[in-house]
Design a protein around this motif. Structure first.
Motif, short mmCIF file in Angstrom:
data_model
loop_
_atom_site.label_atom_id
_atom_site.label_comp_id
_atom_site.label_asym_id
_atom_site.label_seq_id
_atom_site.Cartn_x
_atom_site.Cartn_y
_atom_site.Cartn_z
N ALA A 10 0.76 -1.08 0.08
CA ALA A 10 0.07 -0.06 -0.05
C ALA A 10 0.76 1.34 0.03
N PHE A 11 0.67 2.20 -0.90
CA PHE A 11 1.16 3.51 -0.65
C PHE A 11 0.10 4.49 -0.95
N PHE A 102 4.54 3.45 -7.94
CA PHE A 102 5.04 1.82 -7.76
C PHE A 102 6.49 1.75 -8.12
N LEU A 103 6.92 2.53 -9.14
CA LEU A 103 8.33 2.42 -9.52
C LEU A 103 9.20 3.03 -8.48
N ILE A 104 8.75 4.04 -7.71
CA ILE A 104 9.85 4.44 -6.56
C ILE A 104 9.81 3.65 -5.50
N GLU A 105 8.66 2.80 -5.16
CA GLU A 105 8.50 1.77 -4.25
C GLU A 105 9.40 0.60 -4.65
N ASN A 106 9.43 0.20 -6.14
CA ASN A 106 9.98 -0.93 -6.28
C ASN A 106 11.05 -0.61 -7.71
N PRO A 107 12.27 -0.05 -7.30
CA PRO A 107 13.22 0.91 -8.25
C PRO A 107 13.79 -0.42 -8.89
N VAL A 267 -6.20 0.52 -10.35
CA VAL A 267 -5.61 -0.95 -10.36
C VAL A 267 -4.19 -1.00 -11.07
N LEU A 268 -3.48 -1.69 -10.97
CA LEU A 268 -2.31 -2.12 -11.72
C LEU A 268 -2.38 -3.53 -12.25
#
Length: 279
Positions: A10-11, A102-107, A267-268
């Protein structure tokens, strides 16, 4: 939800009066877009649309974009005599912001990998991917003025990206393949879904990933399922629900229904290689 999936990491994306904040854990950079400090660069000319600069803090320092869809459409009418033009690319859509977060959280998803963003608009996700260490990033759209704004944002942030005008219906416009394909808010016309899916599969390298964000309440009912049905023949699909945005801004920089738009949950669609037994 028709195609399954669950809630993952979650973010939140919190819109406060005068600014937009994408919040994240302390280990991740965060981006804040100071809408109340925007500066007009041009009200539009015969060759360029109206543009302004919005200062940011975090992973980006500045974003260049039209003031609003209304201002952009007025420019298309008066300067380009193009009543059929689509000004929606002028908006920093929740889906694009959520994908960027999402990218920031999962680089590691984009780090040291070749990335392409399809239907990029202002290219927030592609620019963030480059900032996070992607080996290369191509931002693509059918609208050259959107690419002009995106490249302007890249320039003021000293971000290295390439741009390409891509028409999903025309094979000759496709560019080099990529390990990561990004897109947001592109599933709004059922007549274009087959072409979009084909482009994703055509561009994707072996063991690559496709990440598409979409409003949870579809712009075009059935378009998401149509896309997933096409993709699941080749890739495994996981649907990840993202938290609903909290908007307190009211009339903002994208004046037409801005507050309502920014409350859209997202949604992703995460498309990854099939497991060996599923091939």
């Amino acid at each position: 939800m028709a195609l399954g999936g669950g809630i993952r990491k979650a973010f939140t994306f919190i819109i406060l009066t005068g600014c937009v904040q994408i919040s994240d854990s302390l280990k991740n950079p965060k981006i804040m877009i100071h809408m109340d400090q925007a500066t007009v660069l041009t009200k539009g000319t015969a060759s360029l649309p109206p543009m302004m600069s919005i200062p940011c803090s975090g992973i980006l320092k500045e974003i260049i974009k039209p003031p609003s869809v209304d201002d952009l459409y007025e420019w298309y009418l008066t300067q380009k005599n193009a009543p059929e033009a689509d000004p929606s690319w002028a908006v920093l859509w929740p889906t694009a912001c959520s994908l960027g977060q999402f990218l920031i959280e999962n680089p590691s998803v984009v780090g040291n990998r070749h990335v392409i963003e399809l239907g990029c608009g202002l290219a927030l996700s592609g620019l963030i991917a480059s900032s996070l260490g992607a080996k290369s990033v191509i931002i693509s759209d059918r609208e050259p003025f959107a690419l002009h704004c995106a490249l302007s944002t890249a320039a003021v942030n000293n971000i290295n990206v390439q741009a390409s005008i891509i028409n999903w219906e025309e094979e000759k416009t496709l560019v080099d393949s990529a390990e990561v394909v990004l897109a947001s808010d592109v599933l709004y016309d059922k007549s274009s879904i087959d072409a979009f899916a084909r482009v994703c599969l055509r561009l994707l390298l072996k063991d690559g990933v496709v990440l598409v964000t979409d409003p949870k309440e579809e712009r075009c009912p059935g378009a998401r399922e149509q896309f997933c049905e096409l993709m699941k023949k080749h890739l495994s699909i996981e649907i990840i629900e993202l938290p609903m945005l909290d908007c307190e801004e009211g009339e903002g920089i994208d004046s037409r229904d801005h507050a309502l738009r920014m409350k859209e949950p997202t949604v992703l669609l995460k498309c990854t290689p099939l497991a060996v037994g599923d091939k």
